[in-house]
Design a protein around this motif. Sequence first.
Motif, mmCIF file in Angstrom:
data_model
loop_
_atom_site.group_PDB
_atom_site.id
_atom_site.type_symbol
_atom_site.label_atom_id
_atom_site.label_comp_id
_atom_site.label_asym_id
_atom_site.label_seq_id
_atom_site.Cartn_x
_atom_site.Cartn_y
_atom_site.Cartn_z
ATOM 1 N N HIS A 14 0.871 -1.179 0.000
ATOM 2 C CA HIS A 14 0.000 0.000 0.000
ATOM 3 C C HIS A 14 0.908 1.229 0.000
ATOM 4 C CE1 HIS A 14 -3.185 -2.830 1.739
ATOM 5 N NE2 HIS A 14 -3.495 -2.555 0.486
ATOM 6 N N ASN A 16 0.897 4.327 0.675
ATOM 7 C CA ASN A 16 1.017 5.353 1.716
ATOM 8 C C ASN A 16 1.319 4.764 3.094
ATOM 9 O OD1 ASN A 16 -1.433 4.155 2.162
ATOM 10 N ND2 ASN A 16 -2.666 6.005 1.847
ATOM 11 N N ALA A 50 2.001 4.308 -6.555
ATOM 12 C CA ALA A 50 1.045 4.696 -5.512
ATOM 13 C C ALA A 50 1.745 5.546 -4.457
ATOM 14 C CB ALA A 50 0.413 3.456 -4.883
ATOM 15 N N THR A 51 2.991 5.202 -4.151
ATOM 16 C CA THR A 51 3.748 6.012 -3.183
ATOM 17 C C THR A 51 4.001 7.418 -3.741
ATOM 18 O OG1 THR A 51 4.791 4.005 -2.311
ATOM 19 C CG2 THR A 51 5.851 6.103 -1.769
ATOM 20 N N LYS A 55 -0.790 7.581 -2.072
ATOM 21 C CA LYS A 55 -2.105 6.961 -1.878
ATOM 22 C C LYS A 55 -1.924 5.460 -1.661
ATOM 23 C CE LYS A 55 -5.580 9.915 -3.534
ATOM 24 N NZ LYS A 55 -5.012 11.161 -4.026
ATOM 25 N N ARG A 56 -2.965 4.837 -1.150
ATOM 26 C CA ARG A 56 -2.950 3.384 -0.944
ATOM 27 C C ARG A 56 -2.710 2.657 -2.268
ATOM 28 N NH1 ARG A 56 -4.990 -0.069 3.053
ATOM 29 N NH2 ARG A 56 -6.096 -1.930 2.401
ATOM 30 N N TYR A 57 -3.365 3.173 -3.315
ATOM 31 C CA TYR A 57 -3.259 2.558 -4.645
ATOM 32 C C TYR A 57 -3.556 3.607 -5.700
ATOM 33 C CZ TYR A 57 -8.300 2.358 -3.754
ATOM 34 O OH TYR A 57 -9.577 2.686 -3.422
ATOM 35 N N ASP A 61 -7.298 -1.475 -4.955
ATOM 36 C CA ASP A 61 -6.462 -2.025 -3.890
ATOM 37 C C ASP A 61 -5.634 -3.201 -4.420
ATOM 38 O OD1 ASP A 61 -5.360 -3.051 -1.561
ATOM 39 O OD2 ASP A 61 -7.154 -2.665 -0.359
ATOM 40 N N GLN A 173 -1.262 7.396 7.762
ATOM 41 C CA GLN A 173 -0.803 7.154 6.401
ATOM 42 C C GLN A 173 0.092 8.306 5.964
ATOM 43 O OE1 GLN A 173 -4.477 6.409 4.272
ATOM 44 N NE2 GLN A 173 -4.403 4.261 4.870
ATOM 45 N N SER A 277 -8.373 3.250 5.915
ATOM 46 C CA SER A 277 -8.548 2.722 4.555
ATOM 47 C C SER A 277 -9.730 1.766 4.441
ATOM 48 C CB SER A 277 -7.269 2.017 4.099
ATOM 49 O OG SER A 277 -6.941 0.976 4.981
#
Length: 295
Positions: A14, A16, A50-51, A55-57, A61, A173, A277
Amino acid sequence: MKKINKVVIAGGTHGNELTGVYLAKKWMKDKEVLQRRTVDTDVIFVNPKATDIMKRYVDQDLNRSFLLKDLSNESLDNHEQKLARVLSKKIGPKGERNQNFDFVIDLHGTTSNMGVTLILDNQDPFTHALAGHLQKINPMTRIFVDADATEDAPFITSILPRGIVVEVGPIAQGVVDAHIFLETEKLVYQMLDFINEYNLGNYISNKKELDVYKKIKSIDYPRSDDGDITAMIHPALQGKDYSKLKNGEPIFLDFNGNEILYQDEEDVYPLFINEVSYYEKGIAMVLTEKMEIKI
Ligand SMILES: [Zn+2]
């Protein structure tokens, strides 16, 4: 049992959750610290895109993108769907007999107050022995058994028959927290040490049971017809992951101050309470039962 000679560590599954991101970046520069006499370890910074956007993705996801039917469907072509296929080939491939690695460690952070939690989503005896060892050297290590998990789970750890998820929190996050970074790093070294000792035949189990929290179900926030939440986690429950919740105790507080109570005769132990999340997944907390399982 087959030895565990090739281990892969996934950081930043993920985007973040920065503990795993920065551990992966650190180890990619210096893989030596991950090597043991019988264990060759590789590390993957899983989802840099995503990083980059913190964001998470990007599209969906990633850690729900590893079902076999999705991996084999080439028409699925968003960022995480494509990335899942690349990772499956690199780590597994999933579902094949000859795989590139023997064990996967997947690093995560949670905004919930869950301390060091290991998530087991397989029935593999070696993974259970590893979890038992970690719980023995650090009794505060909690083990969550995701009862939903079947052989074909959508998680990155499902690529291999053996693997474990490390979830350490609470951490926001997009934040690196030195305490949590060091705790997670130490845990990974302890795992690699154990795997090495196991391969050398030095592991003698005197632990027959594992104290675990097994999933019963997840529950959502109260919501209006249009899906907006109408209540918050009750202040008495916020941060109380792994504490016993009894019939009649408050779980939510609506915006007018009305309490919503837990109503069930069965005592439960909630975790992932108010995980940020999971708002989009319709999960306010996961209810578990505390039990011992034989290993
Ligand atoms: Zn995560």
